[in-house]
Design an enzyme around this catalytic site. Sequence first.
Site, PDB file in Angstrom:
ATOM      1  CG  ASP A 156      -1.861  -1.645   1.493  1.00  0.00           C
ATOM      2  OD1 ASP A 156      -2.368  -1.530   0.397  1.00  0.00           O
ATOM      3  OD2 ASP A 156      -2.025  -1.747   1.770  1.00  0.00           O
TER       4      ASP A 156
ATOM      5  CG  HIS B  28      -3.523  -5.098   3.859  1.00  0.00           C
ATOM      6  ND1 HIS B  28      -3.231  -4.421   2.690  1.00  0.00           N
ATOM      7  CD2 HIS B  28      -3.915  -6.173   3.035  1.00  0.00           C
ATOM      8  CE1 HIS B  28      -3.365  -4.966   1.620  1.00  0.00           C
ATOM      9  NE2 HIS B  28      -3.788  -6.135   1.816  1.00  0.00           N
TER      10      HIS B  28
HETATM   11  P1  NAX Z   1      -2.554 -18.193  -3.338  1.00  0.00           P
HETATM   12  O1  NAX Z   1      -3.878 -19.219  -3.272  1.00  0.00           O
HETATM   13  O2  NAX Z   1      -2.217 -18.184  -4.537  1.00  0.00           O
HETATM   14  O3  NAX Z   1      -1.158 -19.035  -2.533  1.00  0.00           O
HETATM   15  C1  NAX Z   1      -1.069 -19.311  -0.755  1.00  0.00           C
HETATM   16  C2  NAX Z   1      -0.898 -20.400  -0.712  1.00  0.00           C
HETATM   17  O4  NAX Z   1      -1.047 -20.818   0.731  1.00  0.00           O
HETATM   18  C3  NAX Z   1      -1.714 -21.509  -1.303  1.00  0.00           C
HETATM   19  O5  NAX Z   1      -0.544 -23.013  -2.211  1.00  0.00           O
HETATM   20  C4  NAX Z   1      -2.022 -22.598  -0.384  1.00  0.00           C
HETATM   21  O6  NAX Z   1      -2.180 -24.047  -0.608  1.00  0.00           O
HETATM   22  C5  NAX Z   1      -1.590 -21.846   0.703  1.00  0.00           C
HETATM   23  N1  NAX Z   1      -1.730 -22.215   2.376  1.00  0.00           N
HETATM   24  C6  NAX Z   1      -3.266 -22.477   2.588  1.00  0.00           C
HETATM   25  N2  NAX Z   1      -3.437 -22.943   4.075  1.00  0.00           N
HETATM   26  C7  NAX Z   1      -1.920 -22.634   4.386  1.00  0.00           C
HETATM   27  C8  NAX Z   1      -1.780 -23.086   5.812  1.00  0.00           C
HETATM   28  N3  NAX Z   1      -2.719 -23.789   7.061  1.00  0.00           N
HETATM   29  N4  NAX Z   1      -0.224 -23.179   5.627  1.00  0.00           N
HETATM   30  C9  NAX Z   1       0.236 -23.320   4.278  1.00  0.00           C
HETATM   31  N5  NAX Z   1       0.151 -23.338   3.564  1.00  0.00           N
HETATM   32  C10 NAX Z   1      -1.394 -22.868   2.978  1.00  0.00           C
HETATM   33  O7  NAX Z   1      -2.611 -16.973  -3.179  1.00  0.00           O
HETATM   34  P2  NAX Z   1      -1.885 -15.407  -3.353  1.00  0.00           P
HETATM   35  O8  NAX Z   1      -1.957 -14.630  -3.997  1.00  0.00           O
HETATM   36  O9  NAX Z   1      -0.077 -16.218  -2.879  1.00  0.00           O
HETATM   37  O10 NAX Z   1      -2.073 -14.778  -1.913  1.00  0.00           O
HETATM   38  C11 NAX Z   1      -1.691 -14.891  -0.414  1.00  0.00           C
HETATM   39  C12 NAX Z   1      -2.414 -14.475   0.547  1.00  0.00           C
HETATM   40  O11 NAX Z   1      -1.363 -12.728   0.002  1.00  0.00           O
HETATM   41  C13 NAX Z   1      -3.785 -13.998  -0.168  1.00  0.00           C
HETATM   42  O12 NAX Z   1      -4.517 -14.180   1.250  1.00  0.00           O
HETATM   43  C14 NAX Z   1      -3.942 -12.617  -0.002  1.00  0.00           C
HETATM   44  O13 NAX Z   1      -4.909 -12.341  -0.209  1.00  0.00           O
HETATM   45  C15 NAX Z   1      -3.041 -12.280   0.655  1.00  0.00           C
HETATM   46  N6  NAX Z   1      -2.259 -10.704  -0.785  1.00  0.00           N
HETATM   47  C16 NAX Z   1      -1.859 -10.209   0.790  1.00  0.00           C
HETATM   48  C17 NAX Z   1      -1.621  -9.019   0.406  1.00  0.00           C
HETATM   49  C18 NAX Z   1      -0.813  -7.299   1.481  1.00  0.00           C
HETATM   50  O14 NAX Z   1      -0.525  -6.552   1.133  1.00  0.00           O
HETATM   51  N7  NAX Z   1      -0.815  -7.604   2.426  1.00  0.00           N
HETATM   52  C19 NAX Z   1      -1.647  -8.092  -1.468  1.00  0.00           C
HETATM   53  C20 NAX Z   1      -1.805  -9.375  -1.813  1.00  0.00           C
HETATM   54  C21 NAX Z   1      -2.444 -10.562  -1.267  1.00  0.00           C
HETATM   55  O15 NAX Z   1      -3.960 -10.065  -1.879  1.00  0.00           O
END
Ligand code: NAX
Length: 328
Positions: free
Chosen positions: A159, A187
């Site tokens: 951000d 966020h």
């Molecule tokens: P993806 O869905 O591509 O990847 C997430 C991964 O986490 C998946 O491979 C899943 O299997 C794994 N996962 C789920 N539960 C788990 C657990 N208990 N232990 C280990 N791994 C686990 O999502 P991605 O685009 O990589 O985004 C990840 C997270 O970042 C999401 O929650 C998303 O909303 C968040 N974001 C946060 C941002 C920020 O600025 N704070 C911005 C970008 C993004 O939106």
Amino acid sequence: MTVPVTVTVTGASGQIAYGLLFRIAGGAMLGADASIKLRLLEIPAAVGSLEGVAMELEDGAYPLLSSIDITDDPRVAFEGANIAMLVGARPRTKGMERSDLLSANGAIFTEHGSAINAAAADDIKVLVVGNPANTNALIAMHNAPDVPRTRFTALTRLDHNRAIAQLAKKTGTPASHIHRVGIWGNHSNTQYPDIFHALVDGKPAVDVVDDENWLVDDFIPTVQERGTAIIKARGASSAASAANGAINHMRDWVRGTRTDDWVSMAVCSDGSYGVQEGLISSFPVTCAGGEYTIVPDLEINDFSRSRIDASVAELAHEYESVRELGYV
Ligand code: NAX
């Protein structure tokens, strides 16, 4: 070469991790003299695809990468971790209420917090990226009572970078000439990107811009809604830019911020600026010697006050929800 730093990344086969891991291995986060052990955590169903990512990391033949371990066991993943990047989270799916989302993630971040408490190194630094990032960090922190609260942070650097980029575009100035932008609060789309202390080429940004309508009707909503705009355009959420924000966050925390500038990090509030103590809220911070400090004594005008209060109220509400669910 120094003793390797153990870096744990969760959600390691996801799209943000794919933008993150190769840059960590290449030294973009900890510098060209820090050898790295990578510990990658996934859920069992994603371990197969994580094996492919690990093969690609191997194929980079990175001089700094001393080992890669993959696991679906948080206790193994956080064993001896110096740095933990908690990217993995449960996304919101169709028909899911916000309380269901908080609950699904509450279980994950309770487990990860407990494993950090039990197994991580004494100098552990935690960055939560997975959403809802601030409240997930709060839950992990509460479940790691032996780890100082100052070690739990959440990502608002994306951000912050978005705010710099918008201000740079508006003023026709390179991003590197913009300083002292700040993100306050959650966020989420209540976050408050603050340019009242920002400098453009050393001059007050509000004087350079001199357009209150732009600030209220364009700049603030554009930064707040940027994630949604990217999903609309790309058909997928921000990944490389989120990974870049996470690298920037950890690099500056470990190696320090630039003189005369600050960055934004969501950290455990000590009550500064009237933000309820104990909430994980974004503040302008400086970093030195591996510690962050909330920038003190900034003047907060009435406009900023009301925006900060609104975002902090949302955080307080999320805190109450996860407290009722028994996660903190
Ligand atoms: P993806 O869905 O591509 O990847 C997430 C991964 O986490 C998946 O491979 C899943 O299997 C794994 N996962 C789920 N539960 C788990 C657990 N208990 N232990 C280990 N791994 C686990 O999502 P991605 O685009 O990589 O985004 C990840 C997270 O970042 C999401 O929650 C998303 O909303 C968040 N974001 C946060 C941002 C920020 O600025 N704070 C911005 C970008 C993004 O939106």
